[in-house]
Write a protein that holds these residues in place. Structure first.
Motif, PDB file in Angstrom:
ATOM      1  N   ARG A   2       0.835  -1.188  -0.057  1.00  0.00           N
ATOM      2  CA  ARG A   2       0.080   0.041   0.100  1.00  0.00           C
ATOM      3  C   ARG A   2       0.973   1.237  -0.004  1.00  0.00           C
ATOM      4  NH1 ARG A   2      -4.751   1.741   4.494  1.00  0.00           N
ATOM      5  NH2 ARG A   2      -5.415   3.562   3.417  1.00  0.00           N
ATOM      6  N   LEU A   3       0.428   2.232  -0.801  1.00  0.00           N
ATOM      7  CA  LEU A   3       1.130   3.560  -0.927  1.00  0.00           C
ATOM      8  C   LEU A   3       1.234   4.220   0.559  1.00  0.00           C
ATOM      9  CD1 LEU A   3       2.660   5.667  -2.529  1.00  0.00           C
ATOM     10  CD2 LEU A   3       0.377   6.654  -3.249  1.00  0.00           C
ATOM     11  N   THR A   4       2.318   4.732   0.874  1.00  0.00           N
ATOM     12  CA  THR A   4       2.643   5.343   1.976  1.00  0.00           C
ATOM     13  C   THR A   4       3.109   6.878   1.806  1.00  0.00           C
ATOM     14  OG1 THR A   4       3.166   3.303   3.210  1.00  0.00           O
ATOM     15  CG2 THR A   4       3.711   5.426   4.389  1.00  0.00           C
ATOM     16  N   TRP A   5       2.153   7.703   2.280  1.00  0.00           N
ATOM     17  CA  TRP A   5       2.609   9.099   2.047  1.00  0.00           C
ATOM     18  C   TRP A   5       3.417   9.766   3.451  1.00  0.00           C
ATOM     19  CZ3 TRP A   5       0.798  12.042  -2.305  1.00  0.00           C
ATOM     20  CH2 TRP A   5      -0.121  11.203  -3.108  1.00  0.00           C
ATOM     21  N   TRP A   6       4.471  10.307   2.851  1.00  0.00           N
ATOM     22  CA  TRP A   6       5.546  10.964   3.970  1.00  0.00           C
ATOM     23  C   TRP A   6       5.221  12.394   3.537  1.00  0.00           C
ATOM     24  CZ3 TRP A   6       7.533   7.862   7.847  1.00  0.00           C
ATOM     25  CH2 TRP A   6       7.743   6.493   7.606  1.00  0.00           C
ATOM     26  N   ILE A   7       4.813  13.102   4.350  1.00  0.00           N
ATOM     27  CA  ILE A   7       4.501  14.545   4.050  1.00  0.00           C
ATOM     28  C   ILE A   7       5.284  15.341   5.207  1.00  0.00           C
ATOM     29  CG2 ILE A   7       2.668  16.317   3.940  1.00  0.00           C
ATOM     30  CD1 ILE A   7       0.948  14.365   3.300  1.00  0.00           C
ATOM     31  N   GLN A   8       6.134  16.174   4.723  1.00  0.00           N
ATOM     32  CA  GLN A   8       6.692  17.282   5.761  1.00  0.00           C
ATOM     33  C   GLN A   8       6.269  18.551   5.619  1.00  0.00           C
ATOM     34  OE1 GLN A   8      10.771  17.515   5.045  1.00  0.00           O
ATOM     35  NE2 GLN A   8      11.262  18.693   6.823  1.00  0.00           N
ATOM     36  N   LEU A   9       5.675  19.128   6.645  1.00  0.00           N
ATOM     37  CA  LEU A   9       4.844  20.276   6.789  1.00  0.00           C
ATOM     38  C   LEU A   9       5.684  21.457   7.361  1.00  0.00           C
ATOM     39  CD1 LEU A   9       1.325  18.931   7.775  1.00  0.00           C
ATOM     40  CD2 LEU A   9       2.118  19.520   5.596  1.00  0.00           C
ATOM     41  N   LEU A  10       5.981  22.258   6.686  1.00  0.00           N
ATOM     42  CA  LEU A  10       6.618  23.600   7.081  1.00  0.00           C
ATOM     43  C   LEU A  10       5.896  24.609   7.177  1.00  0.00           C
ATOM     44  CD1 LEU A  10       9.805  23.025   4.983  1.00  0.00           C
ATOM     45  CD2 LEU A  10       9.556  22.384   7.145  1.00  0.00           C
ATOM     46  N   LEU A  11       5.856  25.580   8.362  1.00  0.00           N
ATOM     47  CA  LEU A  11       5.013  26.681   8.700  1.00  0.00           C
ATOM     48  C   LEU A  11       5.979  28.063   8.475  1.00  0.00           C
ATOM     49  CD1 LEU A  11       2.328  27.731   9.524  1.00  0.00           C
ATOM     50  CD2 LEU A  11       3.351  27.978  12.013  1.00  0.00           C
ATOM     51  N   LEU A  12       5.671  28.781   7.381  1.00  0.00           N
ATOM     52  CA  LEU A  12       6.508  29.726   6.945  1.00  0.00           C
ATOM     53  C   LEU A  12       6.114  30.863   7.422  1.00  0.00           C
ATOM     54  CD1 LEU A  12       7.490  28.745   3.044  1.00  0.00           C
ATOM     55  CD2 LEU A  12       8.606  28.268   5.143  1.00  0.00           C
ATOM     56  N   VAL A  57       2.246  10.914  -7.708  1.00  0.00           N
ATOM     57  CA  VAL A  57       2.863  12.017  -7.391  1.00  0.00           C
ATOM     58  C   VAL A  57       3.102  11.771  -5.763  1.00  0.00           C
ATOM     59  CG1 VAL A  57       0.525  13.021  -6.493  1.00  0.00           C
ATOM     60  CG2 VAL A  57       2.169  14.559  -7.010  1.00  0.00           C
ATOM     61  N   TYR A  58       4.190  12.740  -5.162  1.00  0.00           N
ATOM     62  CA  TYR A  58       4.688  12.685  -3.804  1.00  0.00           C
ATOM     63  C   TYR A  58       4.723  13.973  -3.512  1.00  0.00           C
ATOM     64  CZ  TYR A  58       8.039  11.932  -0.268  1.00  0.00           C
ATOM     65  OH  TYR A  58       8.747  11.925   0.892  1.00  0.00           O
ATOM     66  N   VAL A  59       4.126  14.392  -2.329  1.00  0.00           N
ATOM     67  CA  VAL A  59       4.101  15.615  -1.705  1.00  0.00           C
ATOM     68  C   VAL A  59       5.393  15.714  -0.917  1.00  0.00           C
ATOM     69  CG1 VAL A  59       3.000  17.222   0.018  1.00  0.00           C
ATOM     70  CG2 VAL A  59       1.711  15.686  -1.363  1.00  0.00           C
ATOM     71  N   CYS A  60       6.434  16.702  -1.281  1.00  0.00           N
ATOM     72  CA  CYS A  60       7.470  16.998  -0.570  1.00  0.00           C
ATOM     73  C   CYS A  60       7.348  17.779   0.491  1.00  0.00           C
ATOM     74  CB  CYS A  60       8.637  17.532  -1.612  1.00  0.00           C
ATOM     75  SG  CYS A  60       8.760  16.668  -3.170  1.00  0.00           S
ATOM     76  N   SER A  61       6.676  19.022   0.420  1.00  0.00           N
ATOM     77  CA  SER A  61       6.634  19.791   1.464  1.00  0.00           C
ATOM     78  C   SER A  61       5.289  20.628   1.224  1.00  0.00           C
ATOM     79  CB  SER A  61       7.786  20.825   1.792  1.00  0.00           C
ATOM     80  OG  SER A  61       8.325  21.315   0.258  1.00  0.00           O
ATOM     81  N   LEU A  62       5.037  21.449   2.445  1.00  0.00           N
ATOM     82  CA  LEU A  62       3.810  22.111   2.575  1.00  0.00           C
ATOM     83  C   LEU A  62       4.096  23.455   3.316  1.00  0.00           C
ATOM     84  CD1 LEU A  62       0.805  22.781   2.175  1.00  0.00           C
ATOM     85  CD2 LEU A  62       0.411  21.814   4.238  1.00  0.00           C
ATOM     86  N   ALA A  63       3.955  24.578   2.777  1.00  0.00           N
ATOM     87  CA  ALA A  63       4.295  25.873   3.465  1.00  0.00           C
ATOM     88  C   ALA A  63       2.993  26.638   3.490  1.00  0.00           C
ATOM     89  CB  ALA A  63       5.558  26.745   2.954  1.00  0.00           C
ATOM     90  N   VAL A  64       2.670  27.233   4.615  1.00  0.00           N
ATOM     91  CA  VAL A  64       1.432  28.166   4.781  1.00  0.00           C
ATOM     92  C   VAL A  64       2.126  29.437   5.625  1.00  0.00           C
ATOM     93  CG1 VAL A  64      -0.906  28.156   5.936  1.00  0.00           C
ATOM     94  CG2 VAL A  64      -0.033  25.941   5.162  1.00  0.00           C
ATOM     95  N   GLN A  65       1.419  30.300   4.811  1.00  0.00           N
ATOM     96  CA  GLN A  65       2.071  31.845   5.150  1.00  0.00           C
ATOM     97  C   GLN A  65       0.498  32.790   5.340  1.00  0.00           C
ATOM     98  OE1 GLN A  65       4.899  33.450   2.859  1.00  0.00           O
ATOM     99  NE2 GLN A  65       5.130  35.275   4.468  1.00  0.00           N
ATOM    100  N   PRO A  66       0.371  33.461   6.287  1.00  0.00           N
ATOM    101  CA  PRO A  66      -0.988  34.356   6.359  1.00  0.00           C
ATOM    102  C   PRO A  66      -0.600  35.686   5.630  1.00  0.00           C
ATOM    103  CG  PRO A  66       0.249  34.252   8.558  1.00  0.00           C
ATOM    104  CD  PRO A  66       0.942  33.436   7.769  1.00  0.00           C
ATOM    105  N   LYS A  67      -1.104  36.253   4.743  1.00  0.00           N
ATOM    106  CA  LYS A  67      -1.130  37.406   4.034  1.00  0.00           C
ATOM    107  C   LYS A  67      -2.031  38.332   3.937  1.00  0.00           C
ATOM    108  CE  LYS A  67       2.679  35.465   1.071  1.00  0.00           C
ATOM    109  NZ  LYS A  67       3.424  35.515  -0.412  1.00  0.00           N
ATOM    110  N   LEU A  68      -2.091  39.498   3.285  1.00  0.00           N
ATOM    111  CA  LEU A  68      -3.096  40.215   3.039  1.00  0.00           C
ATOM    112  C   LEU A  68      -3.202  40.550   1.759  1.00  0.00           C
ATOM    113  CD1 LEU A  68      -5.037  41.933   5.261  1.00  0.00           C
ATOM    114  CD2 LEU A  68      -3.573  43.655   4.408  1.00  0.00           C
ATOM    115  N   CYS A  69      -4.476  39.786   1.124  1.00  0.00           N
ATOM    116  CA  CYS A  69      -4.516  39.977  -0.378  1.00  0.00           C
ATOM    117  C   CYS A  69      -5.484  41.158  -0.750  1.00  0.00           C
ATOM    118  CB  CYS A  69      -5.124  38.467  -0.943  1.00  0.00           C
ATOM    119  SG  CYS A  69      -4.173  37.071  -0.513  1.00  0.00           S
ATOM    120  N   CYS A  70      -5.014  42.017  -1.590  1.00  0.00           N
ATOM    121  CA  CYS A  70      -5.538  42.920  -2.220  1.00  0.00           C
ATOM    122  C   CYS A  70      -5.792  42.993  -3.529  1.00  0.00           C
ATOM    123  CB  CYS A  70      -4.747  44.194  -1.720  1.00  0.00           C
ATOM    124  SG  CYS A  70      -4.373  44.557  -0.023  1.00  0.00           S
ATOM    125  N   HIS A  71      -7.206  43.410  -3.868  1.00  0.00           N
ATOM    126  CA  HIS A  71      -7.658  43.456  -5.164  1.00  0.00           C
ATOM    127  C   HIS A  71      -8.192  44.667  -5.435  1.00  0.00           C
ATOM    128  CE1 HIS A  71      -8.941  42.068  -9.314  1.00  0.00           C
ATOM    129  NE2 HIS A  71     -10.313  42.379  -8.809  1.00  0.00           N
TER     130      HIS A  71
END
Length: 674
Positions: A2-12, A57-71
């Motif tokens: 069975r496919l095993t997902w190794w996911i490394q999550l980074l909070l930027l 597909v293999y997920v290498c990393s995830l980076a989440v960053q709060p921002k202020l989006c302006c339109h």
């Protein structure tokens, strides 16, 4: 295997709020990916997100960053989610691509984790296909706000091409949903268990940053004060402001802010410590303290201050002089007891000086502090007074001033004469009242008073509604109330019970009184939107008593006869934003509105049957109306006073009532969405 997902999550997201970045982004383009991947985003079932994770597909990393989006000129909080992917190569071609993979690893080693190159062996051996298509891949990302229990997910579908099989791919998702100032968001990908929490800074913190002060949410309203006659007006200085301001009042900068029903305040109640906060729906609060340095209003503090004394004993029998101070502002003073002498002087009782006051209590109307002098002994406890020094001024307060004892001797004979005269007048008035009451019982039992159907929201205090119904019963009205007819209500249901009572009181010339509350106003506004603007049937969304009442009012409005059966009642204990006709929900406009206890006489005139033609009947109605108006107004005031005396219990009840109203509103809105 069975496919095993190794996911490394980074909070930027940076630990310092000063790094909050403002970016230009169009909300319609919420996914940024290489053109060859042909990415598509859609919502998916949050219960089984693992069922849609597939593809080479293999997920290498995830980076989440709060921002202020302006339109354009609109700025909103958003989450900038960067995902780094690697395509799982075919085992036959893996040896040929080792050199190329090493080169890409060196190129992407700056900001991303290079562990993506050395994928686990089990991910290379096999993976699940997406609908038996070799070139399709899917990733599922789930979101959960920290303060709620529900979770929602999005599914990212894309096409794997041969040109991308040896590269590290970067995808970017921009998320607005459920992202707000001060909110914490939990993010998960696939079966990863150590989910990070991304905390967005509060609006107050964001507005404190120099490069973000110009956003619309940070522009608090500009408010000034104007004195007009005997009132002080709070004026919105923003030109062309169409949105109505919300206002509250504080007793000092550290006090609690209490809601203001209107923007005008009596001049006599203004003090130097009075501060105001104003805000719009999505803006920060602007606070002003316009009278801080005004000595004229500072004198109002002492003139409106009062001190009460009481003699009590401790459990072991020690004498205690307790004191209670009520004052418009928090003061710093010194308090001590004194012994009142025969010459009028008050001599300090040594050893009992106290500083006042560190512990203040307050509600929407008063501010108070209390204390006591323990084991204080005196020749005569009734001659103990209290001295209070505030800003260099000393004021004396006594429970029983000594001078009254001497003057009472001189006034003894005139007082006896006045008492005898009052006793004679009392006997005469009692005899006259008995005669009129007997006349009223014999000739005027039920010919003027009608029948009343008392209606209310389920979130309204049931004890208050019952006490109001009891008042009308004591005045001679026949009162129908669902709280008193639980057996009949449970047998036939709320709608059938309501229609039967409405038909009954209509035949006998009665009225249906609807007690207004915040829930009633919100439900009435929503009912109108569903029935008129959306052309839907609101009855399908709720089947409680209030929904049935609103349905009857809507039906009567269609016939232009709603005012013939329904009357609105507003109790002053509820703080409702009803000052003019346009404040009322459209469904309830045009119905007679009476505020209790101030408009008791007008309500009684509305409930009484037709006026008698003969003089005798008019005299009887005038006599009864005067007596009933006084009794109704006094009864409603007693209900309010009992709640003021038990302020702590009221605070607990209000919080429960608000929770009930929010729950009821959420249920109604949820039904409306379905």
């Amino acid at each position: 295997m069975r496919l095993t997902w190794w996911i490394q999550l980074l909070l930027l997201a940076s630990g310092s709020v000063s790094s909050l970045e403002r970016v230009t982004h169009n909300p319609e383009n919420n996914v940024i990916c290489p053109q060859a991947l042909n990415c598509r985003v859609r919502y998916t079932d949050p219960i089984t997100p693992l069922d849609v994770v597939c593809g080479p597909v293999y997920v290498c990393s995830l980076a989440v960053q709060p921002k202020l989006c302006c339109h354009k000129k609109d700025c909103k909080p958003c989450l900038w989610i960067n995902i780094q992917l690697s395509i799982i190569p075919d085992l036959k071609e893996e040896e040929d691509r080792d050199i190329e993979r090493s080169e890409y690893e060196e190129e992407s080693s700056g900001d991303w984790d290079s562990g993506c190159v050395s994928m686990p062996n089990d991910t290379r051996e096999e993976y699940s296909l997406c609908e038996d298509q070799l070139d399709q891949a899917t990733i599922t990302i789930c979101y959960q706000p920290a303060e709620v229990q529900y979770e929602w997910c999005k599914r990212l579908d894309f096409t794997v091409t041969s040109t991308a099989s040896c590269k590290l791919l970067n995808l970017t998702l921009v998320e607005y949903n459920d992202v707000d100032f001060g909110r914490t968001m939990k993010i998960t990908v696939g079966s990863f268990t150590k989910s990070p929490e991304v905390e967005f800074p509060t609006l107050k913190t964001v507005c404190s940053l120099s490069h973000l002060k110009d956003i619309e949410q940070c522009k608090g309203p500009r408010v000034s004060t104007e004195i007009q006659g005997s009132k002080v007006l709070l004026v919105n200085e923003d030109e062309g402001a169409s949105e109505r301001l919300s206002l509250c009042m504080k007793r000092g900068r550290e006090g609690r802010c209490w809601p203001l029903p209107s923007n005008n305040i009596p001049l006599a109640s203004i003090t130097d410590c009075m501060c105001f906060q104003a805000w719009k729906n999505d803006s920060v609060r602007a606070e002003i303290c316009p009278f801080e340095k005004n000595t004229e209003f500072k004198t109002n503090v002492l003139s409106n201050m009062s001190v009460s004394l009481a003699h009590i004993k401790t459990n072991d029998g020690k004498p205690v002089l307790s004191w209670n101070i009520t004052v418009p502002c928090r003061i710093r003073a010194e308090l001590w007891p004194c012994q009142l002498e025969a010459d009028g002087k008050c001599t300090e009782v040594e050893g009992f000086r106290q500083k006042c006051c560190n512990d203040w209590s307050e509600n929407s109307t008063i501010l108070w502090a209390s204390g006591k002098f323990v084991n204080i002994r005196s020749r005569n406890n009734q001659q103990l007074c209290a001295m209070l020094e505030v800003d260099g001024k000393i004021v004396q307060y006594c429970q029983h001033p000594l001078e009254r004892q001497y003057w009472s001797r001189l006034l003894l004979l005139p007082l006896i004469f006045v008492c005898l005269t009052a006793f004679g007048v009392f006997l005469l008035m009692n005899k006259l009242r008995w005669s009129l009451s007997e006349w009223d019982r014999r000739c005027h039992s039920q010919d003027m008073r009608g029948q009343v159907l008392l209606l209310h929201s389920s979130a309204t205090d049931p004890q208050l509604v019952c006490e109001l119904g009891q008042l009308f019963s004591e005045l001679g009205f026949t009162v129908f109330l669902d709280l008193w007819n639980q057996t009949e209500l449970g047998t036939c249901g709320p709608a059938a019970w309501l229609h039967s009572k409405l038909d009954h009181i209509q035949k006998h010339g009665g009225k249906a009184l609807l007690v207004l509350s915040p829930t009633t106003l919100q439900r009435a506004e929503l009912y109108w939107k569903i029935a008129v603007e959306r052309q839907s049937n609101p009855v399908t969304y709720s089947a409680d008593m209030l929904a049935s009442v609103l349905g009857c009012i809507f039906a009567d409005r269609q016939k232009r006869c709603a005012a013939q059966r329904f009357v609105l009642v507003q109790l002053d204990v509820h703080e409702l934003p009803i000052n003019e006709e346009h404040d009322m929900p459209k469904l309830l406009r045009g119905l007679p509105l009476y505020k209790l206890p101030s408009q008791s006489q007008g309500l009684l005139m509305e409930l009484c049957l037709e006026s008698p033609n003969n003089m005798s009947g008019k005299l009887k109605k005038m006599w009864w109306m005067k007596k009933a108006q006084r009794k109704l107004a006094q009864g409603v005031e007693n209900i309010f006073k009992s709640r003021v005396r038990t302020e702590s219990m009221l605070t607990q009840f209000d919080s429960l009532s608000l929770d009930t109203e929010e729950t009821e509103e959420k249920k109604f809105l949820k039904n409306e969405q379905h």
